[in-house]
Design a protein around this motif. Sequence first.
Motif, PDB file in Angstrom:
ATOM      1  N   LEU A 252       0.728  -1.149  -0.008  1.00  0.00           N
ATOM      2  CA  LEU A 252      -0.099  -0.240   0.146  1.00  0.00           C
ATOM      3  C   LEU A 252       1.020   1.059   0.037  1.00  0.00           C
ATOM      4  N   THR A 253       0.663   2.134  -1.017  1.00  0.00           N
ATOM      5  CA  THR A 253       1.241   3.592  -0.855  1.00  0.00           C
ATOM      6  C   THR A 253       0.164   4.714  -0.857  1.00  0.00           C
ATOM      7  N   VAL A 254       0.692   5.729  -0.601  1.00  0.00           N
ATOM      8  CA  VAL A 254      -0.250   6.979  -0.663  1.00  0.00           C
ATOM      9  C   VAL A 254      -0.823   7.165  -2.211  1.00  0.00           C
ATOM     10  N   THR A 255      -0.021   6.912  -3.099  1.00  0.00           N
ATOM     11  CA  THR A 255      -0.454   6.746  -4.341  1.00  0.00           C
ATOM     12  C   THR A 255      -1.983   6.038  -4.503  1.00  0.00           C
ATOM     13  N   ASP A 358       1.960  -2.115   3.921  1.00  0.00           N
ATOM     14  CA  ASP A 358       1.559  -3.557   4.011  1.00  0.00           C
ATOM     15  C   ASP A 358       0.916  -3.857   2.527  1.00  0.00           C
ATOM     16  N   VAL A 359       1.114  -5.404   2.399  1.00  0.00           N
ATOM     17  CA  VAL A 359       0.887  -6.125   1.212  1.00  0.00           C
ATOM     18  C   VAL A 359      -0.290  -7.221   1.516  1.00  0.00           C
ATOM     19  N   GLN A 360      -1.485  -7.146   0.788  1.00  0.00           N
ATOM     20  CA  GLN A 360      -2.507  -8.060   1.196  1.00  0.00           C
ATOM     21  C   GLN A 360      -2.472  -9.307  -0.078  1.00  0.00           C
ATOM     22  N   PHE A 361      -2.406 -10.389   0.641  1.00  0.00           N
ATOM     23  CA  PHE A 361      -2.512 -11.738  -0.116  1.00  0.00           C
ATOM     24  C   PHE A 361      -3.799 -12.101   0.057  1.00  0.00           C
ATOM     25  N   VAL A 362      -4.618 -12.255  -1.296  1.00  0.00           N
ATOM     26  CA  VAL A 362      -6.172 -12.507  -1.213  1.00  0.00           C
ATOM     27  C   VAL A 362      -6.364 -14.075  -1.670  1.00  0.00           C
ATOM     28  N   THR A 363      -7.098 -14.821  -0.802  1.00  0.00           N
ATOM     29  CA  THR A 363      -7.020 -16.358  -1.259  1.00  0.00           C
ATOM     30  C   THR A 363      -8.679 -16.446  -0.831  1.00  0.00           C
TER      31      THR A 363
END
Length: 434
Positions: A252-255, A358-363
């Motif tokens: 996640l970024t401000v962008t 943070d990165v989200q991994f979706v399963t």
Amino acid sequence: MADDSGTATAEKKDVRESEEWQKAVEYSITDEDIERQNKLLGYYQPAKTREYIQTATTDNIRNFAHGCGDDNPLFCDPEYARGTRWGSVIAPGMMTGVINSPMKGDPTPDEIRALKKSLFKGVHVFVSGSKWNFYRPVFPGDTIYSYNGDETCEVKQSEFSGRSVITVRKDVKVNQRGEVVAVYRILRVLTERKTAAKKGKYADLKPAEYDDAAIAEIDEVYANEKVRGAEPRLFDDVTVGDSLGKMAKGPLTVTDVICFHAGGYGFVPYAPTVGRLAYKNRMRIPAFYIKNEYGVPDVAQRLHWDPVWAQAIGNPMAYDYGVMRENYLWHYLNDWAGDDGVITYVHDEIRKFNYMGDVQFVTGEVTGKREEGGQNLVDVEVRFINQRDTETVKANATIALPKKKGIAMYPEVPRELAEEAAEMMARHWELSKR
């Protein structure tokens, strides 16, 4: 003050030392607020807000999808979409929640105005989840109206923020033909800023850092994501326990937050505004503006991109809007369902913050399949897990899929709801003629 180059020369101050911040954290959840909120339950009124998007178009549908990282040609490519069962681009389902044209209705009764005036003033609001029932798609040219009201109110003690109030607001989304498009129930958690700031539950959480190898691992997930698209996913071929695949969102970024706003998320009536509009907004809702470390009044919602303000109210860094992850959820589900599938129901719980970096991994997986009311329905469960191996979203959904012969359909709108919506829109058009 600034020098001729535009460089700030004033010394930065701790935002928590400002008079505005001290006032902001003084606001409390009172017994009177709770009593007034309970008296408002079941009262529904037209939504008179004008969102950034009032009428769906080919362009704003594409831009909204792109703002969520979704490049599905069903949403983004008119030539491709003309060859689908829909015959046109359609909007991602959850985009319905951010489209609104003012609905006219009778004046709000004085007793309701009194109950709403300064209700929960200065109290922070988190979107903690939602429930969606979908009844038809949104096409270019559709204008969406809505009416809403609170269904429930519950008082709890939160580990993070002490006393809190949990409300569910029901929004009925209606198109210009008086047809119910969707019902959107929003779970909101209201907390006291002073308590959140003191608790600092996540104060020791460190920002995520990535080397090239870590980014390469995330990129590999992106590279292997599949859009089902034109190849129908048939009900007959689905088995309980099937995986829905894996998707990445982030880091996640401000962008990302900027793109989500640019795509159409207005956050009206508390929207970020510029110049004279910002001044007028500040005069209208002064409690929503707190001076930053440079002494400039700025919106309280800047905690989604301003780490200084996020830390001032008890978070270690800025974080996303919960509705961003709800839209990521739709992206994931629709990629799996394909063009011919119909997402009829979604229930999500936003369980943890998604912080910058943070990165989200979706399963997800199939948990059931059934035939009901002439529909071939598949039930699924979905999880978002971040790089700390923490579950941040838990969701379940129902998707109608076609069989080898036939097509998947949306469910019928309950009769009472259809009649209620038609009456609301009839009154809107009647008042519009005056």
